[in-house]
Design a protein around this motif. Structure first.
Motif: not given
Length: 384
Positions: A226-242
């Motif tokens: 669950t934590k990995k999935n949350e971190d993955k979602d946050e990582l992809i979100k950060s890349i998209i935002q930039r």
């Protein structure tokens, strides 16, 4: 009766005469035997190899000859024993079981498996024979450490004979080795319903403890995933935002971690990640003149590229001392297939959002060339 008839009749032999005749016959037989040529009998089995010779006889053979060939008599006996036209299904099943038992006793467990399997294929109507075949095959699987197969066969044996304690005990042991603790516990409880057994009680307690550990590990894994999935979602979100452009991704919804994994050998653990909200990227520095590279596993997006150059220069392979921070130019190859010079004083994050920049294989790649050199001029011209 006439006188002539009476005169022709012989008088009975006396005991002395009979004894003398027997002695004479014995002497004649001894003389005959002594007159024969004395030689050793050579057609029998040698005393020191009689077991070996006996094993060659089809009636006593324990294994197939090394050359794989059987005599016509042995082939005939085998056919007689295993021919479905000459035997009932029950007879065939028993013959194959005996063959499996023979190999099992000699620890040829794989051959034993074949024997029991052939017996099972016969599908005789005798429940006891079928239970024995499956139980014995489970035992062979057990010694080969095929625990899942041993469990399957043990439970199959129980369908023919629910009171087969050996099959149930092996099912419990196999389930334990296969980490199927609930199944192990169920079989142990069944056995203990009939009578107490220290071995079964010990196995039951071990299975209960292992089940608790297994359940704990499963909960930890769920939390970790669950934590990995949350971190993955946050990582992809950060890349998209930039607004970073990722190769082979048509839009933001197409970005996933598989397209961000470094493709360099041994670099799989250097995938981009977040640290306190900051993206940490792997970068690759290439030196076309020397066909050399430097791979940096973690470069913060907030750090100027010049800081990375300062870590690798002076280079041990740069004998002419041409590669210095103040005397090189840095390029990236954009998605327009053209080289673009960059200012190394810019941060990595600023470079990644440059107009033509495209991230390939999850790794930012930069070409380092001596300023004003022939190799730099050739590099630029080859892209024109």
């Amino acid at each position: 009766m006439s006188d002539k008839t009476e005169s022709n009749k012989k008088a009975p032999m006396t005991d002395e005469e009979r004894l003398a005749l027997c002695q004479k016959l014995d002497e004649e037989l001894d003389d005959f035997i002594n007159s024969l040529e004395k030689k050793r009998y050579t057609d029998g089995w040698p005393e020191d190899r009689w077991e070996e010779e006996m094993d060659k006889h089809p009636f006593f053979m324990k294994s197939v000859p090394s050359d794989g060939e059987l005599s016509p008599l042995a082939e005939g006996l085998a056919k007689l024993k295993y021919d479905p036209e000459e035997n009932t299904p029950l007879e065939l099943a028993n013959s194959y079981k005996e063959d499996g038992n023979f190999n099992f006793k000699h620890k040829n467990y794989r051959l034993a498996l074949l024997g029991y399997t052939e017996g099972i294929k016969v599908r005789c109507d005798d429940a006891d024979v079928n239970a024995s075949l499956y139980n014995n095959r489970a035992a062979a699987h057990w010694y080969l450490k095929n625990y899942r197969s041993a469990l399957f066969d043990s439970e199959k044996a129980l369908t023919f004979d629910p009171n087969h304690n050996k099959a149930r005990l092996r099912a419990a042991k196999s389930a334990f080795e296969a980490k199927k603790y609930d199944t192990c516990i169920a079989h142990c409880n069944k056995l203990l319903e009939k009578r107490s057994n220290e071995e079964v009680i010990e196995l039951l307690n071990k299975a209960k403890k292992c089940k608790l550990v297994q359940e704990r590990d499963e909960r930890k894994k769920i939390r970790s995933d669950t934590k990995k999935n949350e971190d993955k979602d946050e990582l992809i979100k950060s890349i998209i935002q930039r607004g970073i452009r990722i190769s082979k991704c048509d839009d933001a919804d197409d970005i996933d971690l598989s397209k961000l994994e470094p493709t360099l050998p041994g670099a799989h653990d250097a995938i981009v990640h977040l640290e306190n909200g900051v993206l940490i990227w792997p970068i690759l520095l290439l030196y076309p003149e020397h066909q050399m590279t430097d791979f940096i596993k973690g470069c913060s997006e907030n750090v100027p590229l010049m800081k990375q150059l300062e870590q690798v220069f002076p280079a041990p392979w740069d004998r002419d001392n041409k590669y210095k921070c103040e005397s090189v130019n840095v390029y990236y190859e954009g998605y327009d297939k053209m080289p673009h010079i960059i200012d190394p004083m810019k941060t990595l994050g600023e470079i990644l959002v440059s107009k033509y920049f495209e991230l390939k294989g999850g790794t930012a790649a930069f070409f380092i060339l001596p300023r004003g050199s022939v190799i730099e001029r050739n590099y630029i011209e080859c892209h024109l």
